[in-house]
Design an enzyme around this catalytic site. Structure first.
Site, mmCIF file in Angstrom:
data_model
loop_
_atom_site.group_PDB
_atom_site.id
_atom_site.type_symbol
_atom_site.label_atom_id
_atom_site.label_comp_id
_atom_site.label_asym_id
_atom_site.label_seq_id
_atom_site.Cartn_x
_atom_site.Cartn_y
_atom_site.Cartn_z
ATOM 1 N N ASN A 83 24.215 -9.672 -1.739
ATOM 2 C CA ASN A 83 24.233 -8.231 -1.573
ATOM 3 C C ASN A 83 25.569 -7.673 -2.067
ATOM 4 O OD1 ASN A 83 23.440 -5.605 -0.715
ATOM 5 N ND2 ASN A 83 22.248 -6.522 0.938
ATOM 6 N N HIS A 113 46.742 -22.452 -0.053
ATOM 7 C CA HIS A 113 48.144 -22.659 -0.400
ATOM 8 C C HIS A 113 48.805 -23.609 0.596
ATOM 9 C CE1 HIS A 113 47.866 -19.335 -3.248
ATOM 10 N NE2 HIS A 113 47.069 -18.781 -2.353
ATOM 11 N N GLY A 140 26.536 -10.341 7.190
ATOM 12 C CA GLY A 140 27.537 -9.433 6.638
ATOM 13 C C GLY A 140 28.961 -9.789 7.032
ATOM 14 N N ARG A 181 23.151 -22.289 18.685
ATOM 15 C CA ARG A 181 21.954 -23.011 19.121
ATOM 16 C C ARG A 181 21.245 -23.629 17.926
ATOM 17 N NH1 ARG A 181 17.204 -19.760 18.234
ATOM 18 N NH2 ARG A 181 17.735 -17.561 17.940
#
Length: 183
Positions: A83, A113, A140, A181
């Protein structure tokens, strides 16, 4: 050994090397073109992805904007969907299995790093591969850190920071991400 070879091998490398800078510039030109292409211009977008990405099978749908470091280190199986606003820092291999879905703002970071400041300020960095299994959904804003593998059929909840491997067939979430779970 070239800096590119060191990067791919997971060794300390200089990202400011002229070959690596040129490869990143090439990728940026391609993703800028990709991001500017019309939403319905699938032919142009697919042609650009064929130049940018290492390889992919069948259906791939990456919503603009999309960003990456090199592109050639990204491989995808069948049916990848990303997305809006996904970022893949592919200094090492990033492998997506089949049927992988990324929600908006997902970020995958292979680069890292040195933690000792005196070493870090010299500039060289490392990279470790990321592997995403088949049938995985990243919610998201998920961040996946260097060296992580996410197993098949797993869902990672929105906002999670994945700092270590996640097994197959689980729901995992949180910062740091942990198994909630079995699925």
């Amino acid at each position: 050994m070239t800096e590119l070879e060191k990067m791919i091998a997971g060794q300390l490398y200089n990202a400011g090397d002229t070959e690596l800078v040129a490869e990143r510039s090439k990728a940026r030109a391609l993703f800028v073109e990709y991001n500017a292409a019309g939403y319905d211009d699938k032919e142009t977008k697919t042609a650009i992805l064929k130049q940018l990405l290492g390889c992919f099978k069948g259906n791939i749908d990456i919503q603009s904007p999309f960003y990456c470091d090199y592109g050639f280190n990204i491989t995808a199986g069948e049916n990848l969907f990303m997305n809006f606003n996904c970022i893949v820092l592919d200094c090492a291999k990033v492998t997506f299995g089949d049927n992988v879905f990324l929600a908006p703002n997902v970020q995958l970071y292979t680069a890292y790093h040195p933690v000792i400041a005196a070493e870090r300020i010299k500039g060289p960095e490392y990279a470790a591969p990321i592997t995403i299994g088949n049938n995985v959904w990243l919610g998201g804003g998920v961040i996946v850190c260097p060296g992580v593998t996410i197993g098949d059929n797993t869902t990672i909840g929105a906002g999670s920071v994945v700092t270590k491997d996640v097994p197959a067939n689980v729901l995992a979430a949180g910062n740091p991400c942990r198994v909630i779970r079995a699925l």
